[in-house]
Design a protein around this motif. Structure first.
Motif, short mmCIF file in Angstrom:
data_model
loop_
_atom_site.label_atom_id
_atom_site.label_comp_id
_atom_site.label_asym_id
_atom_site.label_seq_id
_atom_site.Cartn_x
_atom_site.Cartn_y
_atom_site.Cartn_z
N GLY A 21 0.79 -1.06 0.07
CA GLY A 21 0.01 0.16 -0.15
C GLY A 21 0.97 1.23 0.05
N VAL A 22 0.29 2.34 -0.65
CA VAL A 22 0.93 3.62 -0.48
C VAL A 22 0.02 4.73 0.24
N THR A 23 0.43 5.23 1.19
CA THR A 23 -0.39 6.38 1.94
C THR A 23 0.33 7.68 1.75
N PHE A 24 0.05 8.59 0.96
CA PHE A 24 0.74 9.83 0.70
C PHE A 24 0.00 10.95 1.32
N MET A 25 0.81 11.90 1.89
CA MET A 25 0.35 13.20 2.24
C MET A 25 0.55 14.08 1.23
N GLY A 26 -0.65 14.58 0.97
CA GLY A 26 -0.61 15.61 -0.16
C GLY A 26 -2.16 15.85 -0.66
N GLY A 27 -2.37 16.77 -1.47
CA GLY A 27 -3.61 17.06 -2.09
C GLY A 27 -4.82 17.81 -1.09
N ALA A 28 -5.81 17.97 -1.69
CA ALA A 28 -6.93 18.63 -1.03
C ALA A 28 -8.15 18.34 -2.05
N VAL A 64 1.09 9.01 -10.82
CA VAL A 64 0.70 8.07 -9.80
C VAL A 64 -0.69 7.80 -9.42
N LEU A 65 -1.51 8.94 -9.49
CA LEU A 65 -3.05 8.70 -9.10
C LEU A 65 -3.93 8.16 -10.42
N ARG A 66 -3.26 8.08 -11.33
CA ARG A 66 -3.89 7.44 -12.31
C ARG A 66 -3.59 6.04 -12.62
N SER A 67 -2.65 5.60 -11.63
CA SER A 67 -1.90 4.03 -11.72
C SER A 67 -2.94 3.24 -11.04
N LYS A 68 -2.69 2.05 -11.17
CA LYS A 68 -3.45 0.97 -10.34
C LYS A 68 -2.69 0.81 -9.07
N LEU A 69 -1.96 1.61 -8.44
CA LEU A 69 -1.45 1.40 -7.08
C LEU A 69 -2.48 1.55 -6.12
N PRO A 70 -2.35 0.69 -5.14
CA PRO A 70 -3.43 0.69 -3.83
C PRO A 70 -3.04 2.00 -3.01
N LEU A 71 -3.73 3.16 -3.16
CA LEU A 71 -3.38 4.46 -2.87
C LEU A 71 -4.53 5.08 -1.69
N LEU A 95 -8.89 6.82 9.61
CA LEU A 95 -9.68 7.74 8.76
C LEU A 95 -11.06 7.22 8.19
N GLN A 96 -11.83 8.11 7.79
CA GLN A 96 -12.96 7.77 6.87
C GLN A 96 -12.75 8.12 5.77
N THR A 97 -12.69 7.08 4.85
CA THR A 97 -12.21 7.15 3.35
C THR A 97 -13.27 6.96 2.33
N PHE A 98 -13.41 7.38 1.03
CA PHE A 98 -14.14 6.78 0.04
C PHE A 98 -13.23 6.67 -1.21
N PHE A 99 -13.86 5.59 -2.08
CA PHE A 99 -12.89 5.38 -3.33
C PHE A 99 -13.32 6.44 -4.43
N LEU A 100 -12.39 6.89 -5.13
CA LEU A 100 -12.63 7.63 -6.33
C LEU A 100 -11.29 7.63 -7.16
N ASN A 101 -11.95 7.60 -8.43
CA ASN A 101 -10.89 7.49 -9.60
C ASN A 101 -10.40 8.95 -9.75
N MET A 102 -9.15 9.40 -9.37
CA MET A 102 -8.63 10.50 -9.51
C MET A 102 -7.53 11.17 -10.62
N THR A 121 -8.98 1.23 -6.36
CA THR A 121 -7.76 1.23 -6.08
C THR A 121 -7.22 2.63 -5.15
N THR A 122 -7.87 3.80 -5.43
CA THR A 122 -7.56 4.91 -4.73
C THR A 122 -8.48 5.53 -3.71
N GLN A 123 -8.31 5.63 -2.48
CA GLN A 123 -8.83 6.24 -1.47
C GLN A 123 -8.53 7.54 -1.01
N VAL A 124 -9.81 8.52 -0.74
CA VAL A 124 -9.36 9.56 -0.33
C VAL A 124 -10.13 9.82 0.98
N ALA A 125 -9.06 10.24 2.07
CA ALA A 125 -9.55 10.49 3.44
C ALA A 125 -10.30 11.94 3.50
#
Length: 319
Positions: A151-158, A183-190, A260-267, A292-296
Motif C-alpha cells: 500500500g501507498v499512503t501519501f500526504m498531499g492533495g486537497a 501516480v493517481l492514474r496508476s493502479k497502485l493501492p493508494l 480515517l474515513q475514506t471513500f474510493f474515487l478515480n482521481m 484502488t484510490t481512497q481519499v480521506a
C-alpha cells in the motif's frame, strides 16, 4: 500480527521530523529506510536532516537514500520563501542538530524502493510526504511494482478544502503535478491523506511543553522544532490555533487505516495552469469502478493525537 516493513519518502522539514519519530515509535512496523526528496529543502539538506534525526532518536542503523533532486518536468529546484519561513532555512527550525557521522547510502533512492517492493511485496508500506517524483520514477522504471506493493499512503492533495499554495493546490502535489497525476492514474493501492484531514489534527505549545519537561535531548529539540512550527502557523494560518500534523498522520493512517474515513474515487491531478496541482475526480473514468484510490475526508483526531503524544513522549523520554 504482521509487522509491516515501512519506507518513508521525505523532504525533511519539521512535520517530516515528526513522521520519522512516529514511525520509530510504532511497534507494528519496522522502518527499513528513508528516501530523500526535495520540497521543504533541497534534497541534500533533507537527507542530512533525516540522518541527524535518526541518530538523535537512537536509530542510526536505518539507511537514508537520496532520491531525485527536482520535479520530473524541471532541471533544478529552488526552495520557495514560504517553505523557508515555515520550516526554517535548513528545514529544522534553523537549529543545529547533533551531527550524525553516517553518510547517505550509495544506492539510488528509486532503485532502493523498487528492490524493497520486490523483496517484501504486500508486506511493504510506502509513505511519501513530499512530491511524488520518486514514486512516479519507480513506476516508470519497473511497472510491475504497482501489483506487488502492500500500500501507498501519501500526504498531499486537497479535495474538499482549498489548497495551501494556491486556492486549488496543496504544496506537495504542486511541486510535481505531472508525477502526481501519473501516480493517481496508476493502479497502485493508494490512500490520499490531504489537507481535508491533516488540518484537523493539531498540536499546541501545551503538548510541546510535555516534551520539554522530559529533560532529554530529543524532547528539547523536538519541542524547539514544533514551537517554531507553531509560531509560523500563527502567521500563515492563525485560524488553526496550532500546527497541523500533516506527515505523521499519513504514517499513522498507513499502519492503522481505521483512523480515517475514506471513500474510493478515480482521481487525476491537473498539470497545467491555472489549476496545476489540483486533485479532483477524473471525468474520463467517472463510470469505471473505483477500487484502488481512497481519499480521506474525516479523521478520528482525538484518538490520533492521543496516540501521537503517547508514542512520541515515550520515545523522547529514552533519548
Amino acid at each position: 500480527m504482521t509487522k509491516y516493513k515501512l519506507i518513508l519518502d521525505l523532504d525533511t522539514g519539521i512535520d517530516d521530523a515528526l513522521a520519522i519519530a512516529y514511525a520509530l515509535a510504532d511497534q507494528d512496523c519496522e522502518l527499513i529506510g528513508i528516501i530523500g526528496s526535495y520540497g521543504n529543502v533541497v534534497v541534500e539538506q533533507g537527507v542530512r536532516n533525516s540522518l541527524d534525526l535518526l541518530s538523535l532518536l537512537g536509530a542510526a542503523d536505518v539507511p537514508v537514500y537520496q532520491g531525485l533532486p527536482c520535479a520530473s518536468t524541471k532541471k533544478n529546484f529552488v526552495v520557495e520563501p514560504i517553505s523557508a519561513q515555515i520550516h526554517g532555512k535548513n528545514g529544522v527550525a534553523n537549529l543545529t542538530l547533533p551531527h550524525a557521522p553516517r553518510q547517505v547510502a550509495e544506492q539510488d533512492g528509486v532503485d532502493f524502493l523498487i528492490t524493497a517492493i520486490h523483496k517484501y511485496q504486500h508486506n511493504l508500506l510506502f509513505v511519501p510526504t513530499g512530491p511524488l517524483t520518486n514514486l512516479a520514477a519507480a513506476i516508470k522504471k519497473d511497472p510491475e511494482i504497482v501489483q506487488l506493493i502492500g500500500g501507498v499512503t501519501f500526504m498531499g492533495g486537497a479535495l474538499s478544502v482549498p489548497g495551501n499554495v494556491t486556492p486549488a493546490a496543496e504544496a506537495n502535489l504542486h511541486q510535481d503535478p505531472t508525477a502526481a497525476n501519473e501516480v493517481l492514474r496508476s493502479k497502485l493501492p493508494l490512500t490520499m491523506v490531504g489537507l481535508d484531514v491533516t488540518t484537523r489534527t493539531l498540536l499546541t505549545k501545551k503538548e510541546t511543553q510535555t516534551w520539554r519537561a522530559l529533560g532529554t535531548s530529543a524532547g528539547s529539540i523536538y519541542a524547539d522544532l514544533v514551537d517554531y512550527y507553531i509560531d509560523a502557523y500563527q502567521v500563515t494560518s492563525s485560524h488553526l490555533a496550532g500546527c497541523a500534523l500533516h506527515d505523521p498522520l499519513a504514517v499513522a493512517a498507513a499502519l492503522e487505516p481505521s483512523l480515517l474515513q475514506t471513500f474510493f474515487l478515480n482521481m487525476k491531478v491537473e498539470t497545467v495552469p491555472p489549476f496545476e496541482g489540483r486533485t479532483i475526480g477524473d471525468e474520463k473514468r467517472i463510470n469505471e469502478p473505483a477500487t484502488t484510490t481512497q481519499v480521506a475526508l474525516n479523521v478520528d483526531k482525538k484518538r490520533f493525537v492521543n496516540k501521537f503524544m503517547n508514542r512520541l513522549t515515550t520515545l523522547f523520554a529514552d533519548h
